[in-house]
Design a protein around this motif. Structure first.
Motif, mmCIF file in Angstrom:
data_model
loop_
_atom_site.group_PDB
_atom_site.id
_atom_site.type_symbol
_atom_site.label_atom_id
_atom_site.label_comp_id
_atom_site.label_asym_id
_atom_site.label_seq_id
_atom_site.Cartn_x
_atom_site.Cartn_y
_atom_site.Cartn_z
ATOM 1 N N VAL A 24 4.530 -1.641 -9.293
ATOM 2 C CA VAL A 24 5.232 0.142 -8.204
ATOM 3 C C VAL A 24 4.373 0.244 -7.277
ATOM 4 N N ASN A 25 5.544 1.106 -6.663
ATOM 5 C CA ASN A 25 4.490 0.686 -5.165
ATOM 6 C C ASN A 25 4.661 2.301 -5.285
ATOM 7 N N PHE A 26 3.606 3.586 -4.301
ATOM 8 C CA PHE A 26 4.083 4.741 -4.397
ATOM 9 C C PHE A 26 3.617 4.829 -2.720
ATOM 10 N N SER A 27 4.784 5.388 -1.937
ATOM 11 C CA SER A 27 5.124 5.385 -0.804
ATOM 12 C C SER A 27 4.811 6.699 0.203
ATOM 13 N N SER A 28 5.077 6.953 1.397
ATOM 14 C CA SER A 28 4.258 7.870 2.362
ATOM 15 C C SER A 28 4.264 7.457 3.289
ATOM 16 N N SER A 29 4.451 9.612 4.415
ATOM 17 C CA SER A 29 4.460 8.934 5.409
ATOM 18 C C SER A 29 3.485 10.074 6.243
ATOM 19 N N SER A 30 2.413 9.051 7.103
ATOM 20 C CA SER A 30 1.678 10.085 7.908
ATOM 21 C C SER A 30 2.493 11.494 8.150
ATOM 22 N N THR A 31 3.653 11.591 8.523
ATOM 23 C CA THR A 31 4.297 13.122 8.860
ATOM 24 C C THR A 31 3.895 13.957 7.879
ATOM 25 N N LYS A 32 2.952 14.751 8.801
ATOM 26 C CA LYS A 32 2.907 16.491 7.490
ATOM 27 C C LYS A 32 4.037 16.399 6.868
ATOM 28 N N ILE A 151 -7.985 -5.085 -4.072
ATOM 29 C CA ILE A 151 -8.699 -5.935 -4.680
ATOM 30 C C ILE A 151 -7.556 -6.720 -6.064
ATOM 31 N N GLN A 152 -7.960 -7.946 -6.774
ATOM 32 C CA GLN A 152 -7.070 -8.390 -7.307
ATOM 33 C C GLN A 152 -8.068 -9.334 -8.501
ATOM 34 N N ALA A 153 -8.082 -8.728 -9.210
ATOM 35 C CA ALA A 153 -8.864 -9.000 -10.233
ATOM 36 C C ALA A 153 -8.028 -10.573 -11.115
ATOM 37 N N THR A 154 -8.559 -11.305 -11.340
ATOM 38 C CA THR A 154 -8.048 -12.832 -12.293
ATOM 39 C C THR A 154 -8.656 -12.880 -13.496
ATOM 40 N N ALA A 160 -4.016 -8.908 -11.855
ATOM 41 C CA ALA A 160 -3.518 -7.676 -11.816
ATOM 42 C C ALA A 160 -4.132 -7.350 -10.039
ATOM 43 N N THR A 161 -3.349 -6.832 -9.150
ATOM 44 C CA THR A 161 -3.721 -6.109 -7.513
ATOM 45 C C THR A 161 -3.335 -4.745 -7.509
ATOM 46 N N ALA A 162 -4.865 -4.684 -6.985
ATOM 47 C CA ALA A 162 -4.207 -2.756 -5.992
ATOM 48 C C ALA A 162 -4.693 -3.091 -5.003
ATOM 49 N N ASP A 163 -3.205 -2.564 -4.043
ATOM 50 C CA ASP A 163 -3.133 -2.956 -2.758
ATOM 51 C C ASP A 163 -2.778 -1.320 -1.710
ATOM 52 N N TYR A 164 -3.372 -1.527 -0.589
ATOM 53 C CA TYR A 164 -3.391 -0.548 -0.203
ATOM 54 C C TYR A 164 -2.627 -1.147 1.371
ATOM 55 N N MET A 165 -1.025 -0.468 1.919
ATOM 56 C CA MET A 165 -0.852 -1.148 3.523
ATOM 57 C C MET A 165 -0.358 0.338 4.313
ATOM 58 N N HIS A 166 -0.552 0.363 5.439
ATOM 59 C CA HIS A 166 -1.288 0.987 6.974
ATOM 60 C C HIS A 166 -0.530 0.241 8.060
ATOM 61 N N SER A 167 0.493 1.005 8.411
ATOM 62 C CA SER A 167 1.119 0.405 9.320
ATOM 63 C C SER A 167 0.757 0.344 11.008
ATOM 64 N N PHE A 168 1.181 -0.236 11.666
ATOM 65 C CA PHE A 168 0.709 0.097 13.162
ATOM 66 C C PHE A 168 1.657 1.094 13.980
ATOM 67 N N GLY A 177 7.059 8.626 10.880
ATOM 68 C CA GLY A 177 5.772 8.538 11.010
ATOM 69 C C GLY A 177 5.522 6.910 10.680
ATOM 70 N N PHE A 178 3.460 7.383 10.428
ATOM 71 C CA PHE A 178 3.127 5.779 10.045
ATOM 72 C C PHE A 178 3.064 6.058 8.424
ATOM 73 N N GLU A 179 3.769 4.001 7.613
ATOM 74 C CA GLU A 179 3.727 4.570 7.037
ATOM 75 C C GLU A 179 2.361 4.305 6.075
ATOM 76 N N ASN A 180 2.523 4.396 4.866
ATOM 77 C CA ASN A 180 1.637 4.744 3.948
ATOM 78 C C ASN A 180 1.678 4.135 2.223
ATOM 79 N N THR A 181 1.155 3.270 2.369
ATOM 80 C CA THR A 181 2.086 1.948 0.460
ATOM 81 C C THR A 181 0.343 1.852 -0.623
ATOM 82 N N VAL A 182 0.800 2.324 -1.563
ATOM 83 C CA VAL A 182 -0.309 2.157 -2.580
ATOM 84 C C VAL A 182 0.696 0.568 -3.392
ATOM 85 N N LEU A 183 0.532 -0.529 -3.774
ATOM 86 C CA LEU A 183 1.020 -1.139 -4.382
ATOM 87 C C LEU A 183 -0.066 -1.692 -5.646
#
Length: 190
Positions: A24-32, A151-154, A160-168, A177-183
């Motif tokens: 699953v991912n949870f996404s948002s934008s930097s837009t207020k 971070i990834q635990a094997t 299992a993996t947990a990642d954060y993404m931020h667009s430029f 806005g800029f992308e903010n996503t947690v996977l």
């Protein structure tokens, strides 16, 4: 010739091989005023051992995500293809368990999706301005780069993996806005 030598050198290094993942991912934008919205992803990865404890982990990820403001007056969805190119630093916990810290750039192409706009009427009620439509844009409008860290635990072949993404880059599909996503995902390596 240089490309052939580089490919041969990469293949000569010890490799761990392929893996499949999803979650699953949870996404948002930097837009207020943006809400966090759930989505999902599936993908594959390939581990290349560069030296003891250091890996190169390119991934290919297909994802669905949504962006909507808290007032529910703007909505975008997107189906996207993302290619993260991650440096992976591995720490051994036991014979069958490791932890990895991953960081690196990614490139994303938002292939297609839907949008909807609403306006607030003078009476304070939300007024729908048309139906759900398909958004359009040029290749440049749909493509952006960013940074991914996680971070990834094997455990054996499973991870299992947990990642954060931020667009430029600010994008209309991220409501300007800029992308903010947690996977959050799980996977298996072959």
């Amino acid at each position: 010739m240089i490309i052939a030598v580089a490919l041969f050198a990469t293949n000569a290094v010890a490799q761990e091989g392929f893996g499949l993942m999803g979650g699953v991912n949870f996404s948002s934008s930097s837009t207020k005023g943006m809400a966090w919205k759930p989505g999902g992803f599936v993908g594959g990865l390939y581990d290349v051992c560069l030296s003891e404890g250091l890996y190169f982990q390119p991934r290919l990820v297909l994802s669905y995500q949504e962006n909507e403001n808290k007032e529910k007056t703007r909505y975008y969805s997107q189906w996207a293809v993302t290619v993260p190119l991650l440096a992976s630093f591995q720490f051994n916990i036991s014979e069958n368990a490791t932890v990895r810290l991953n960081v690196g750039p990614y490139i994303r192409y938002a292939a297609f999706g839907r949008y909807k706009y609403w306006t607030i009427g003078t009476d304070g009620k939300t007024v729908n301005e048309g139906g759900l439509g398909w958004w359009h844009g040029s290749f440049g409008d749909r493509t952006h780069v960013g940074l991914q860290a996680g971070i990834q635990a094997t455990f054996g072949r499973w991870f299992a993996t947990a990642d954060y993404m931020h667009s430029f880059k600010r994008m209309e599909v991220n409501v300007g806005g800029f992308e903010n996503t947690v996977l959050l995902g799980v996977g298996v390596k072959f």
